[in-house]
Design an enzyme around this catalytic site. Sequence first.
Site, PDB file in Angstrom:
ATOM      1  N   THR A  21       0.816  -1.219   0.000  1.00  8.64           N
ATOM      2  CA  THR A  21       0.000   0.000   0.000  1.00  8.64           C
ATOM      3  C   THR A  21       0.844   1.262   0.000  1.00  8.64           C
ATOM      4  OG1 THR A  21      -0.138  -0.081   2.430  1.00  8.64           O
ATOM      5  CG2 THR A  21      -1.923  -1.115   1.186  1.00  8.64           C
ATOM      6  N   THR A  60      -1.381  -7.197  -1.234  1.00 10.07           N
ATOM      7  CA  THR A  60      -2.326  -6.677  -0.250  1.00 10.07           C
ATOM      8  C   THR A  60      -3.741  -7.013  -0.703  1.00 10.07           C
ATOM      9  OG1 THR A  60      -2.567  -4.541  -1.389  1.00 10.07           O
ATOM     10  CG2 THR A  60      -0.800  -4.724   0.243  1.00 10.07           C
ATOM     11  N   ARG A  69      -9.407   0.113   6.345  1.00 14.11           N
ATOM     12  CA  ARG A  69      -8.574   1.230   5.913  1.00 14.11           C
ATOM     13  C   ARG A  69      -8.883   2.413   6.818  1.00 14.11           C
ATOM     14  NH1 ARG A  69      -5.845  -1.869   3.816  1.00 14.11           N
ATOM     15  NH2 ARG A  69      -5.066  -1.976   1.658  1.00 14.11           N
ATOM     16  N   ASP A 100      -6.489  -0.473  14.129  1.00 12.83           N
ATOM     17  CA  ASP A 100      -5.244  -0.937  13.535  1.00 12.83           C
ATOM     18  C   ASP A 100      -4.861  -0.074  12.345  1.00 12.83           C
ATOM     19  OD1 ASP A 100      -3.075  -2.950  13.112  1.00 12.83           O
ATOM     20  OD2 ASP A 100      -4.165  -3.293  11.245  1.00 12.83           O
ATOM     21  N   GLU A 124      -1.810   7.727   7.691  1.00 13.47           N
ATOM     22  CA  GLU A 124      -0.650   6.943   8.141  1.00 13.47           C
ATOM     23  C   GLU A 124       0.593   7.397   7.369  1.00 13.47           C
ATOM     24  OE1 GLU A 124      -1.274   2.751   7.593  1.00 13.47           O
ATOM     25  OE2 GLU A 124      -3.147   2.749   8.733  1.00 13.47           O
ATOM     26  N   HIS A 177      -1.181  -0.957  11.825  1.00 11.66           N
ATOM     27  CA  HIS A 177      -1.572  -1.574  10.552  1.00 11.66           C
ATOM     28  C   HIS A 177      -0.906  -2.943  10.395  1.00 11.66           C
ATOM     29  CE1 HIS A 177      -3.014  -0.399   6.239  1.00 11.66           C
ATOM     30  NE2 HIS A 177      -3.209  -1.692   6.466  1.00 11.66           N
ATOM     31  N   GLY A 206      -3.241  -7.966   9.765  1.00 10.89           N
ATOM     32  CA  GLY A 206      -3.078  -9.116   8.870  1.00 10.89           C
ATOM     33  C   GLY A 206      -1.671  -9.669   8.828  1.00 10.89           C
TER      34      GLY A 206
END
Length: 331
Positions: free
Chosen positions: A45, A66, A203, A222, A227, A244, A247
């Site tokens: 990302t 992603t 997101r 998260d 960001e 983040h 996952g």
Amino acid sequence: MKIIADCAIPFLEDVLTPFAEVVRIAGKAITAADVRDADALIVRTRTRCDARLLAGSRVRMIATATIGFDHIDLGWCAAHGIRVTTAAGCNARGVLQWIGAALVHLARVQGWQPDGRTLGIVGVGHVGSLVKEYAEAWGFRVLCCDPPREERERLGFLPLEEVAAQADLLTFHTPLDETTRHLADERLLGMLRPDAVVINTSRGEVVDGEALVRSGHPCALDVWEHEPDLDPLLLRDALLATPHIAGYSAQGKANATALSVRTIGRYFGLSLGEWYPSNIAPSRPRAISWQELCDTIDDRFDIAAESRRLKENPEKFETIRNEYRYREEYF
């Protein structure tokens, strides 16, 4: 051929080098000059793939490791013959583990049991479907909202406002697009019960951070708007705050890299077959009771410790994220 790959994507060492020149670059640092003579990109990302990066290049394929694709200008790529693939579903069980850890932590600090709570799920795709399955087994009353799926499949999912009004915990698992940007805005947050917890692992821009601060709702986050520059008030007030990494399981990362490698192999006719990292054991999904989850999750994923680390070092968001030790999926 030449492939540019984000240097933070794991397990890529040597798998593509017999077939291509592979150049590893930090995702944010990839430039138009870097990709001009590249045939393919493997990104995360942190690389914005649009005309500014790609115009005049010979790139024919972008594989993003992603599940999200909001960092890629899909329309521009399609118009210029660039194929784009994602790793949809790759880290669903990793995110499920984060949600399980968050729910256990909230239950402890707030003093409740699942059978006394309603969990609202917004977005019932790869991740949301797993959260629904496990949360129901753990004893939660689960309400689901997914307008696109409801329109296609008529599954009985509820409107967002109805889910929000009844939820004690509202968790977001949607992609980011123009229909979901600031989906949780001041209006929606005003519909929640005063003590309802907002959970976001999708997101950052799905939730209006400033509106969330003003609302006073407890939250577990998260992902964040802007960001890695976090809103200090939102960070301060969050019950749980992680960088983040929901996952970031070993299996989720292996799945993402494997999907990227396989799609590039198929597209360019490389002899890679169904490659998967040999040093990672694939997921072995299983049921887990609420009690077993409570008894085991801290040893597997201490979400409170991860939250403290970020709260104490918000300026190290990217460092913490990039150096995160991938956890093992165990359910």
